[in-house]
Design a protein around this motif. Structure first.
Motif, PDB file in Angstrom:
ATOM      1  N   ALA A   3       0.808  -1.224   0.000  1.00 17.32           N
ATOM      2  CA  ALA A   3       0.000   0.000   0.000  1.00 17.32           C
ATOM      3  C   ALA A   3       0.837   1.268   0.000  1.00 17.32           C
ATOM      4  N   ILE A   4       2.109   1.155   0.299  1.00 18.56           N
ATOM      5  CA  ILE A   4       2.920   2.351   0.484  1.00 18.56           C
ATOM      6  C   ILE A   4       2.940   3.215  -0.772  1.00 18.56           C
ATOM      7  N   LEU A  29       5.097  14.940  11.707  1.00 18.42           N
ATOM      8  CA  LEU A  29       6.386  15.615  11.525  1.00 18.42           C
ATOM      9  C   LEU A  29       7.556  14.719  11.919  1.00 18.42           C
ATOM     10  N   VAL A  30       7.355  13.861  12.899  1.00 16.73           N
ATOM     11  CA  VAL A  30       8.418  12.923  13.286  1.00 16.73           C
ATOM     12  C   VAL A  30       8.789  12.046  12.099  1.00 16.73           C
ATOM     13  N   PHE A  31       7.776  11.519  11.405  1.00 16.00           N
ATOM     14  CA  PHE A  31       8.035  10.669  10.243  1.00 16.00           C
ATOM     15  C   PHE A  31       8.661  11.461   9.101  1.00 16.00           C
ATOM     16  N   LYS A 200      -1.615  11.300   0.876  1.00 13.06           N
ATOM     17  CA  LYS A 200      -1.427  10.714   2.213  1.00 13.06           C
ATOM     18  C   LYS A 200      -1.287  11.798   3.284  1.00 13.06           C
ATOM     19  N   LEU A 201      -0.135  12.411   3.379  1.00 14.69           N
ATOM     20  CA  LEU A 201       0.172  13.268   4.514  1.00 14.69           C
ATOM     21  C   LEU A 201      -0.692  14.522   4.592  1.00 14.69           C
ATOM     22  N   ALA A 202      -1.079  15.085   3.454  1.00 18.17           N
ATOM     23  CA  ALA A 202      -1.909  16.287   3.469  1.00 18.17           C
ATOM     24  C   ALA A 202      -3.350  16.003   3.057  1.00 18.17           C
ATOM     25  N   ILE A 231      -1.043   5.613   7.629  1.00 17.20           N
ATOM     26  CA  ILE A 231      -0.980   6.653   6.598  1.00 17.20           C
ATOM     27  C   ILE A 231       0.244   7.532   6.804  1.00 17.20           C
ATOM     28  N   ARG A 232       0.517   7.893   8.049  1.00 12.04           N
ATOM     29  CA  ARG A 232       1.724   8.683   8.333  1.00 12.04           C
ATOM     30  C   ARG A 232       2.975   7.920   7.911  1.00 12.04           C
ATOM     31  N   PHE A 233       3.022   6.642   8.274  1.00 13.77           N
ATOM     32  CA  PHE A 233       4.176   5.814   7.948  1.00 13.77           C
ATOM     33  C   PHE A 233       4.325   5.664   6.435  1.00 13.77           C
ATOM     34  N   ALA A 234       3.221   5.343   5.737  1.00  9.73           N
ATOM     35  CA  ALA A 234       3.265   5.144   4.294  1.00  9.73           C
ATOM     36  C   ALA A 234       3.641   6.431   3.572  1.00  9.73           C
TER      37      ALA A 234
END
Length: 321
Positions: A3-4, A29-31, A200-202, A231-234
């Motif tokens: 899925a990434i 933000l960490v990711f 994803k992120l936004a 989702i954050r990780f991907a």
């Protein structure tokens, strides 16, 4: 983790708005910071590695004279298939059912066939470049920016066109090869970075809609990872792959690492995924082959001087002077 690198917008009709607060959340933000840090370390570590970094892949470098031809075929087949399926540049961009849509389909199909044949291919590359601004008029800026990889391929082919024969081998000075590779890697990398944000992120609601339809794509759910966390990780992984491709450092490692999730999605998502990703597959092949050629590999991560491109000569293998 298939899925990434899946294009969520290709497989769901949901079109939620953007949520930049999700991207700016400390957990996200960490990711993001981790992805940028890894990319910087990657660039530095590449200086300590041999070139090519995976010596056993050097035989792949023998394909380098034919990469422009193969890359044009990848892009051409994708465009031709999409014109017949009623989409424009990406499987999520449906062609309108009117004269304008019919015209776009014809031009897209003609461009695809033109790229496949390899005849006077610089003109075909120009048509592909113009497809972007036309698409922005019809679909908006962001959906076309997500396919900025096609611009990179068009510029690559325009700078380093294959010979007008079935073989289509290329012979060019190293400065020309370096400029073509720079355009390809930067724009392909930027396309992944844009997608990491816009899908994803936004835009987490779009990714959530995709996971609602394909819940098994959250391969970390068994470890208690929620959909939002995944989702954050991907998104961070896609951002990282984009940065690595953009960097050009250790291209063999980067392409192999990105290629695993790219190819894994085919099993689950089928023809649309294959057709939409064909240009990316071609770009990855180009970076892998050039990164495996001892004469060309040092050019892949370089930053060439910006000046008017020198016309490539056709007829033999790429030679670095």
């Amino acid at each position: 983790m298939p899925a990434i690198l899946a294009h969520e917008a290709w497989f769901t009709d949901a079109r939620p708005g953007y949520d930049w607060g999700f991207a700016a959340d400390p957990a996200s933000l960490v990711f993001i910071v981790a992805a940028v840090a890894i990319a910087l370390v990657w660039r530095f570590a590449a200086r300590l590695m041999p070139t090519p970094e995976l010596g056993f892949l050097r035989p792949l470098g023998r394909l380098s004279p034919w990469i422009p031809r193969l890359l044009a075929i990848h892009a051409g087949v994708s465009l031709l298939a999409q014109s017949t399926r009623g989409t424009y540049l990406a499987p999520s961009l449906d062609l309108p059912s009117n004269e304008f849509g019919t015209t776009l389909a014809i031009v897209e199909g003609v461009t695809g066939v033109w790229l496949i044949t390899g005849f006077r291919i610089r003109a075909a590359a120009l048509l592909l470049i113009l497809a972007g601004p036309v698409g922005m008029i019809a679909y908006g800026i962001v959906p076309i920016l997500e396919r900025i990889d096609l611009l990179g391929i068009a510029l690559f082919i325009a700078i380093l066109p294959p010979e007008e024969t079935p073989g289509g081998a290329v012979h060019a000075p190293k400065e020309v090869v370096a400029r073509a590779l720079f355009a390809l890697r930067v724009l392909v990398g930027l396309s992944l970075i844009v997608l990491a944000l816009t899908e994803k992120l936004a835009r987490p609601d779009l990714a959530l809609a995709f996971l609602d339809r394909y819940p098994f794509f959250n391969v970390l759910s068994g470890l208690g990872v929620s959909a939002e966390e995944f989702i954050r990780f991907a998104g961070a992984i896609e951002l990282l792959f984009g940065l690595l491709i953009l960097s050009g450092s250790m291209p063999q490692f980067a392409v192999i690492a990105a290629g695993i999730p790219f190819n894994a999605t085919l099993f689950f998502l089928g023809a649309s995924e294959l057709i939409g990703h064909l240009p990316i597959y071609g770009a990855m092949l180009a970076l892998l082959v050039y990164g495996s050629d001892p004469k060309i590999a040092p050019l892949v991560p370089g930053f060439p001087r910006l000046r008017i491109p020198v016309a490539a000569k056709a007829g033999g293998p790429v030679e670095n002077r």
